[in-house]
Scaffold this motif. Sequence first.
Motif, PDB file in Angstrom:
ATOM      1  N   ALA A 243       0.820  -1.211   0.000  1.00 47.05           N
ATOM      2  CA  ALA A 243       0.000   0.000   0.000  1.00 47.05           C
ATOM      3  C   ALA A 243       0.856   1.264   0.000  1.00 47.05           C
ATOM      4  N   ASP A 244       1.994   1.228   0.690  1.00 54.94           N
ATOM      5  CA  ASP A 244       2.862   2.403   0.750  1.00 54.94           C
ATOM      6  C   ASP A 244       3.470   2.711  -0.614  1.00 54.94           C
ATOM      7  N   GLU A 245       3.907   1.663  -1.307  1.00 54.57           N
ATOM      8  CA  GLU A 245       4.474   1.878  -2.645  1.00 54.57           C
ATOM      9  C   GLU A 245       3.413   2.417  -3.592  1.00 54.57           C
ATOM     10  N   PHE A 246       2.196   1.871  -3.505  1.00 56.70           N
ATOM     11  CA  PHE A 246       1.111   2.345  -4.348  1.00 56.70           C
ATOM     12  C   PHE A 246       0.811   3.814  -4.068  1.00 56.70           C
ATOM     13  N   ALA A 247       0.768   4.191  -2.806  1.00 60.30           N
ATOM     14  CA  ALA A 247       0.494   5.579  -2.436  1.00 60.30           C
ATOM     15  C   ALA A 247       1.588   6.501  -2.968  1.00 60.30           C
ATOM     16  N   GLY A 248       2.849   6.029  -2.939  1.00 63.09           N
ATOM     17  CA  GLY A 248       3.942   6.834  -3.469  1.00 63.09           C
ATOM     18  C   GLY A 248       3.828   7.060  -4.966  1.00 63.09           C
ATOM     19  N   VAL A 249       3.447   6.007  -5.690  1.00 66.80           N
ATOM     20  CA  VAL A 249       3.242   6.136  -7.133  1.00 66.80           C
ATOM     21  C   VAL A 249       2.112   7.116  -7.418  1.00 66.80           C
ATOM     22  N   ARG A 250       1.032   7.025  -6.650  1.00 68.01           N
ATOM     23  CA  ARG A 250      -0.099   7.928  -6.844  1.00 68.01           C
ATOM     24  C   ARG A 250       0.292   9.378  -6.581  1.00 68.01           C
ATOM     25  N   ARG A 251       1.082   9.605  -5.544  1.00 65.30           N
ATOM     26  CA  ARG A 251       1.525  10.973  -5.251  1.00 65.30           C
ATOM     27  C   ARG A 251       2.385  11.510  -6.376  1.00 65.30           C
ATOM     28  N   GLN A 252       3.255  10.692  -6.912  1.00 66.69           N
ATOM     29  CA  GLN A 252       4.128  11.104  -8.001  1.00 66.69           C
ATOM     30  C   GLN A 252       3.293  11.468  -9.232  1.00 66.69           C
ATOM     31  N   PHE A 253       2.273  10.671  -9.525  1.00 73.96           N
ATOM     32  CA  PHE A 253       1.427  10.952 -10.672  1.00 73.96           C
ATOM     33  C   PHE A 253       0.678  12.280 -10.467  1.00 73.96           C
ATOM     34  N   ALA A 254       0.158  12.476  -9.263  1.00 73.22           N
ATOM     35  CA  ALA A 254      -0.644  13.662  -8.984  1.00 73.22           C
ATOM     36  C   ALA A 254       0.157  14.948  -9.148  1.00 73.22           C
ATOM     37  N   ASN A 255       1.473  14.853  -8.995  1.00 77.73           N
ATOM     38  CA  ASN A 255       2.333  16.043  -9.096  1.00 77.73           C
ATOM     39  C   ASN A 255       2.775  16.334 -10.512  1.00 77.73           C
ATOM     40  N   ARG A 256       2.445  15.475 -11.448  1.00 78.56           N
ATOM     41  CA  ARG A 256       2.867  15.693 -12.836  1.00 78.56           C
ATOM     42  C   ARG A 256       2.225  16.957 -13.387  1.00 78.56           C
ATOM     43  N   GLY A 257       3.007  17.725 -14.092  1.00 77.72           N
ATOM     44  CA  GLY A 257       2.499  18.922 -14.754  1.00 77.72           C
ATOM     45  C   GLY A 257       2.336  20.123 -13.859  1.00 77.72           C
ATOM     46  N   LYS A 258       2.690  19.974 -12.581  1.00 76.72           N
ATOM     47  CA  LYS A 258       2.543  21.107 -11.650  1.00 76.72           C
ATOM     48  C   LYS A 258       3.844  21.867 -11.536  1.00 76.72           C
TER      49      LYS A 258
END
Length: 258
Positions: A243-258
């Motif tokens: 779950a921690d790795e998944f959350a990290g991937v999601r955070r990285q995706f959410a920051n794209r383009g910002k």
Amino acid sequence: MGVKINFINPFGTDAYNGLIMETMSPYLTGGAELVVTNTKNCPENIDYYYSKHLIEEAIFESCIEAEKAGFDAVIVGCCYDPGVRVARELVDIPVIGPLEATMQMAPYYGHEYVLVTDHHKAVPYLRDMVRLYGEEAHCRKVDCIDWWVTDMIQDTAGVARDAVAAADKIRREAEADVCILGCTIISASHEKAIMEGTPRDVAILNPNTMALKMAQSLAELKQQGAYAISRRAYYQNLKDRNADEFAGVRRQFANRGK
């Protein structure tokens, strides 16, 4: 209770949403609800593969958000079936690819089919999709009408005219029973022409309506407790394993383009 289905146009624009909604709504039955949306913050044109892969990231996010919003199924609205298999790893609701759904339903209409797509660049890609889905024995030929999606929305009547002519010609040449219009916007253009009085040829299959019926059926089965995605191997979810790795991937995706 009727199911709620999200048709996600993968193009990063709402230019096609009205056409899709207009041509799919007549096929809603049993209290089913259709909501047509589009991806955000991604290219508007999926014709080129670099853009397609960027769009797929937006599709993943859209599918996750659709499940959170209470949708019972998702249709990814392009016959490249972009991101469909990855999205199934991410959500528990059915994720439908229009091309896959139509290939699976085609035998109920005819034994062999041809696949007519939009332009020359899509032809080899859809040939690869035929092989991926194990349909070489039934798909006799892949060809195109040489329209690009950005032009189709400007002249849906012209698209429909060329699609019907190509479907008839290619089907006869290949000695096939039916034709799949391997592009959701071609199919919507053809459906619009039928709504305006063009006679229906039942040997021309519309991936939009096939995907809708597949989505509704699987969503209803899920409501009844008779559908679930196996997480044993192919569709195993990273969230369940780490779950921690998944959350990290999601955070990285959410920051794209910002």
